[in-house]
Design a protein around this motif. Sequence first.
Motif, PDB file in Angstrom:
ATOM      1  N   SER A   2       0.821  -1.215   0.000  1.00  0.00           N
ATOM      2  CA  SER A   2       0.000   0.000   0.000  1.00  0.00           C
ATOM      3  C   SER A   2       0.850   1.258   0.000  1.00  0.00           C
ATOM      4  O   SER A   2       0.455   2.265  -0.586  1.00  0.00           O
ATOM      5  CB  SER A   2      -0.971   0.001   1.172  1.00  0.00           C
ATOM      6  OG  SER A   2      -0.271   0.017   2.399  1.00  0.00           O
ATOM      7  N   LEU A   3       2.033   1.218   0.619  1.00  0.00           N
ATOM      8  CA  LEU A   3       2.918   2.387   0.576  1.00  0.00           C
ATOM      9  C   LEU A   3       3.425   2.627  -0.837  1.00  0.00           C
ATOM     10  O   LEU A   3       3.514   3.768  -1.288  1.00  0.00           O
ATOM     11  CB  LEU A   3       4.090   2.207   1.543  1.00  0.00           C
ATOM     12  CG  LEU A   3       3.754   2.245   3.030  1.00  0.00           C
ATOM     13  CD1 LEU A   3       4.982   1.886   3.860  1.00  0.00           C
ATOM     14  CD2 LEU A   3       3.211   3.599   3.425  1.00  0.00           C
ATOM     15  N   GLY A   4       3.729   1.552  -1.535  1.00  0.00           N
ATOM     16  CA  GLY A   4       4.176   1.671  -2.921  1.00  0.00           C
ATOM     17  C   GLY A   4       3.072   2.181  -3.822  1.00  0.00           C
ATOM     18  O   GLY A   4       3.289   3.053  -4.670  1.00  0.00           O
ATOM     19  N   THR A   5       1.866   1.676  -3.629  1.00  0.00           N
ATOM     20  CA  THR A   5       0.720   2.125  -4.416  1.00  0.00           C
ATOM     21  C   THR A   5       0.421   3.592  -4.139  1.00  0.00           C
ATOM     22  O   THR A   5       0.141   4.366  -5.058  1.00  0.00           O
ATOM     23  CB  THR A   5      -0.516   1.259  -4.107  1.00  0.00           C
ATOM     24  OG1 THR A   5      -0.180  -0.114  -4.352  1.00  0.00           O
ATOM     25  CG2 THR A   5      -1.695   1.646  -4.967  1.00  0.00           C
ATOM     26  N   SER A   6       0.509   3.966  -2.886  1.00  0.00           N
ATOM     27  CA  SER A   6       0.274   5.360  -2.510  1.00  0.00           C
ATOM     28  C   SER A   6       1.307   6.278  -3.159  1.00  0.00           C
ATOM     29  O   SER A   6       0.963   7.344  -3.684  1.00  0.00           O
ATOM     30  CB  SER A   6       0.322   5.494  -0.985  1.00  0.00           C
ATOM     31  OG  SER A   6       0.169   6.833  -0.599  1.00  0.00           O
ATOM     32  N   ALA A   7       2.554   5.873  -3.146  1.00  0.00           N
ATOM     33  CA  ALA A   7       3.612   6.674  -3.771  1.00  0.00           C
ATOM     34  C   ALA A   7       3.384   6.772  -5.284  1.00  0.00           C
ATOM     35  O   ALA A   7       3.601   7.829  -5.882  1.00  0.00           O
ATOM     36  CB  ALA A   7       4.982   6.070  -3.469  1.00  0.00           C
ATOM     37  N   LEU A   8       2.926   5.681  -5.901  1.00  0.00           N
ATOM     38  CA  LEU A   8       2.620   5.711  -7.338  1.00  0.00           C
ATOM     39  C   LEU A   8       1.510   6.707  -7.628  1.00  0.00           C
ATOM     40  O   LEU A   8       1.597   7.484  -8.574  1.00  0.00           O
ATOM     41  CB  LEU A   8       2.175   4.328  -7.827  1.00  0.00           C
ATOM     42  CG  LEU A   8       3.211   3.390  -8.376  1.00  0.00           C
ATOM     43  CD1 LEU A   8       2.555   2.092  -8.823  1.00  0.00           C
ATOM     44  CD2 LEU A   8       3.994   4.003  -9.505  1.00  0.00           C
TER      45      LEU A   8
END
Length: 149
Positions: A2-8
């Motif tokens: 979810s942190l990666g998706t949020s950053a994307l």
Amino acid sequence: MSLGTSALTQGNADKAQTHLEHALQLHPTSDTHYNMGICQYMLKNIDRAIEHWKKSVQMDPHGTDAYVSLGNAYFLSKKESGMAIEYMQKAMELAPSDPEIQFNLACMHESQGSLNQAIELYNKAVSNGLERAQPYLRNAMAKRMKQNI
């Protein structure tokens, strides 16, 4: 992940890459590979993006997003229309009434001079509510008429 998706979502591909690499080490999933593909594409690492989308497809052969991304990457970045059409066709088999997929596939066929196929797909896209396909449909029909003169 979810942190990666949020950053994307925020457009921060470098930060997303760090988080997604960690997620892939802990628990690789089709979605994580798909998102890493998006991240790599944003970073202009086209071959790495393609690798991740292919892994996503291997893990979930019924998800359309990775097929669409593969089709678009091969068409727009690799200039390999044959592969692009193959992947986009697979996406359309999985989601036969998706107007965006129909539109993308129509554009690919039109670029190859396959006007009849393009017109059929533009028609479907318009019928399924994609109004922006209408001028493309008219242009493809005009090209076909010009060929027949």
